[in-house]
Write a protein that holds these residues in place. Structure first.
Motif, mmCIF file in Angstrom:
data_model
loop_
_atom_site.group_PDB
_atom_site.id
_atom_site.type_symbol
_atom_site.label_atom_id
_atom_site.label_comp_id
_atom_site.label_asym_id
_atom_site.label_seq_id
_atom_site.Cartn_x
_atom_site.Cartn_y
_atom_site.Cartn_z
ATOM 1 N N ALA A 1 -111.137 26.206 39.949
ATOM 2 C CA ALA A 1 -109.848 25.599 39.629
ATOM 3 C C ALA A 1 -109.146 26.266 38.448
ATOM 4 N N ASP A 2 -109.914 26.949 37.606
ATOM 5 C CA ASP A 2 -109.295 27.591 36.429
ATOM 6 C C ASP A 2 -109.002 29.066 36.676
ATOM 7 N N HIS A 3 -109.128 29.494 37.930
ATOM 8 C CA HIS A 3 -109.085 30.928 38.242
ATOM 9 C C HIS A 3 -108.139 31.175 39.405
ATOM 10 N N VAL A 4 -107.463 32.317 39.364
ATOM 11 C CA VAL A 4 -106.655 32.770 40.494
ATOM 12 C C VAL A 4 -107.149 34.152 40.890
ATOM 13 N N ALA A 5 -107.442 34.333 42.173
ATOM 14 C CA ALA A 5 -107.883 35.646 42.646
ATOM 15 C C ALA A 5 -106.665 36.464 43.047
ATOM 16 N N LEU A 6 -106.610 37.681 42.512
ATOM 17 C CA LEU A 6 -105.493 38.586 42.783
ATOM 18 C C LEU A 6 -105.975 39.650 43.763
ATOM 19 N N THR A 7 -105.338 39.743 44.922
ATOM 20 C CA THR A 7 -105.796 40.697 45.944
ATOM 21 C C THR A 7 -104.636 41.560 46.422
ATOM 22 N N PHE A 8 -104.975 42.810 46.727
ATOM 23 C CA PHE A 8 -103.995 43.785 47.217
ATOM 24 C C PHE A 8 -104.520 44.389 48.509
ATOM 25 N N ASP A 9 -103.673 44.446 49.521
ATOM 26 C CA ASP A 9 -104.071 44.972 50.831
ATOM 27 C C ASP A 9 -103.408 46.319 51.118
ATOM 28 N N ASP A 10 -104.032 47.036 52.050
ATOM 29 C CA ASP A 10 -103.463 48.205 52.747
ATOM 30 C C ASP A 10 -103.604 49.540 52.032
ATOM 31 N N GLY A 11 -104.150 49.568 50.818
ATOM 32 C CA GLY A 11 -104.305 50.837 50.132
ATOM 33 C C GLY A 11 -105.579 51.563 50.554
ATOM 34 N N PRO A 12 -105.967 52.586 49.810
ATOM 35 C CA PRO A 12 -105.220 53.098 48.666
ATOM 36 C C PRO A 12 -104.017 53.955 49.082
ATOM 37 N N HIS A 13 -102.975 53.874 48.259
ATOM 38 C CA HIS A 13 -101.744 54.631 48.455
ATOM 39 C C HIS A 13 -101.650 55.641 47.303
ATOM 40 N N PRO A 14 -101.232 56.869 47.567
ATOM 41 C CA PRO A 14 -101.296 57.895 46.521
ATOM 42 C C PRO A 14 -100.409 57.616 45.315
ATOM 43 N N VAL A 15 -99.331 56.862 45.475
ATOM 44 C CA VAL A 15 -98.440 56.563 44.350
ATOM 45 C C VAL A 15 -98.464 55.063 44.023
ATOM 46 N N GLY A 16 -98.418 54.243 45.058
ATOM 47 C CA GLY A 16 -98.356 52.798 44.849
ATOM 48 C C GLY A 16 -99.587 52.248 44.148
ATOM 49 N N THR A 17 -100.758 52.666 44.586
ATOM 50 C CA THR A 17 -101.981 52.121 43.974
ATOM 51 C C THR A 17 -102.089 52.500 42.495
ATOM 52 N N PRO A 18 -101.889 53.767 42.127
ATOM 53 C CA PRO A 18 -101.945 54.070 40.681
ATOM 54 C C PRO A 18 -100.904 53.297 39.870
ATOM 55 N N ALA A 19 -99.720 53.072 40.443
ATOM 56 C CA ALA A 19 -98.702 52.308 39.713
ATOM 57 C C ALA A 19 -99.187 50.886 39.449
ATOM 58 N N ILE A 20 -99.790 50.278 40.467
ATOM 59 C CA ILE A 20 -100.328 48.919 40.307
ATOM 60 C C ILE A 20 -101.492 48.930 39.311
ATOM 61 N N LEU A 21 -102.352 49.925 39.426
ATOM 62 C CA LEU A 21 -103.518 50.004 38.531
ATOM 63 C C LEU A 21 -103.073 50.135 37.077
ATOM 64 N N ASP A 22 -102.019 50.901 36.834
ATOM 65 C CA ASP A 22 -101.522 51.056 35.459
ATOM 66 C C ASP A 22 -101.098 49.708 34.874
ATOM 67 N N ILE A 23 -100.408 48.917 35.684
ATOM 68 C CA ILE A 23 -99.941 47.614 35.188
ATOM 69 C C ILE A 23 -101.124 46.674 34.948
ATOM 70 N N LEU A 24 -102.060 46.668 35.877
ATOM 71 C CA LEU A 24 -103.240 45.803 35.694
ATOM 72 C C LEU A 24 -104.011 46.213 34.433
ATOM 73 N N HIS A 25 -104.074 47.501 34.185
ATOM 74 C CA HIS A 25 -104.760 47.980 32.975
ATOM 75 C C HIS A 25 -104.050 47.468 31.725
ATOM 76 N N GLN A 26 -102.711 47.519 31.745
ATOM 77 C CA GLN A 26 -101.949 47.038 30.577
ATOM 78 C C GLN A 26 -102.242 45.566 30.314
ATOM 79 N N PHE A 27 -102.431 44.800 31.386
ATOM 80 C CA PHE A 27 -102.651 43.355 31.244
ATOM 81 C C PHE A 27 -104.133 43.000 31.158
ATOM 82 N N ARG A 28 -105.004 44.029 31.193
ATOM 83 C CA ARG A 28 -106.453 43.787 31.158
ATOM 84 C C ARG A 28 -106.862 42.822 32.266
ATOM 85 N N VAL A 29 -106.344 43.074 33.453
ATOM 86 C CA VAL A 29 -106.634 42.221 34.607
ATOM 87 C C VAL A 29 -107.291 43.066 35.693
#
Ligand SMILES: [Zn+2]
Length: 240
Positions: free
Chosen positions: A45-73
């Motif tokens: 109940a205190d947690h939300v699972a974040l999921t991404f489908d259809d990758g890896p994509h050569p540009v999209g996945t690194p862009a998402i990974l960069d943001i997740l890294h910034q947020f430590r998520v």
């Protein structure tokens, strides 16, 4: 025992046998989500699972990974075997960044159009590619489009995979999606215990749809945190 109680009791794995190969294969997902909350990704109940489908994509996945890294998520990436084969370095970065890998199949094919043998090949080839490229053994499986046949449940079970869909999405695959529409659509349904579906690749979506997803993520993560929720991968979501 009525139908809903019965489905709850048998669980996802046994649901395969419950439905059987012989039936017209649709597992009536709306009903399945209602009757089997773990299949819908309902966790702690205190947690939300974040999921991404259809990758890896050569540009999209690194862009998402960069943001997740910034947020430590960290999150769970349901990858396609053929995408892993095409972009192995990106698949390895997903793992190196601490994220979880799940299996989405080999191609992005609707399981209702596939024979049991083709489904078996898709699951096994996908797992083999992930293992060869990343060294990981996925625990979770999500069929393309979230459309599962009885055969796909059976193949997932045979491979030791736990099928997980979602209970909140951003409709980020649509050409008319905007960062704000993605945030609003997710937040309309997401709450503690939710599993959120987003996409880090446009291989089955509108062209460049991952850009909308990436633009929505900072606001979305900030909003979820403001609700006191921890955002993380399915492995930390408390699913059985
Ligand atoms: Zn997909």
């Amino acid at each position: 025992m009525d139908a809903s109680a019965g489905l709850k009791a048998v669980g996802v794995a046994a649901l395969s046998a419950y439905v059987g190969y012989a039936l017209p294969s649709v597992t009536a997902l709306a009903a399945v989500r209602r009757f089997t909350p773990h299949l819908a990704g309902r966790g702690r109940a205190d947690h939300v699972a974040l999921t991404f489908d259809d990758g890896p994509h050569p540009v999209g996945t690194p862009a998402i990974l960069d943001i997740l890294h910034q947020f430590r998520v960290t999150g769970t990436f349901f990858v396609l075997g053929e995408q892993v084969a095409q972009h192995p370095d990106v698949a390895r970065r997903i793992v190196a960044d601490g994220h979880e890998i799940g299996l989405h199949g080999w191609h992005h094919h609707n399981s209702l159009t596939m024979t049991p043998m083709a489904l078996r090949r898709s699951v096994r080839a996908g797992l083999a590619e992930i293992a060869a490229v990343t060294g990981m053994e996925p625990r979770f499986y999500r069929p393309p489009y979230g459309i599962a046949s009885a055969a796909s449940f059976i193949e997932a079970h045979r491979a030791g995979l736990v099928p997980v869909l979602w209970d909140a999405w951003g409709k980020d695959w649509r050409a008319d999606a905007t960062p704000q529409s993605v945030v609003d659509t997710v937040c309309r349904n997401a709450c503690g215990g939710s599993t959120i579906l987003l996409h880090d690749s446009d291989c089955a979506s509108a062209l460049d749809s991952w850009r909308t997803t990436a633009a929505a993520l900072p606001t979305l993560l900030t909003e979820l945190r403001s609700q006191g929720l921890t955002v993380g991968p399915l492995r930390d979501h408390g699913l059985r």
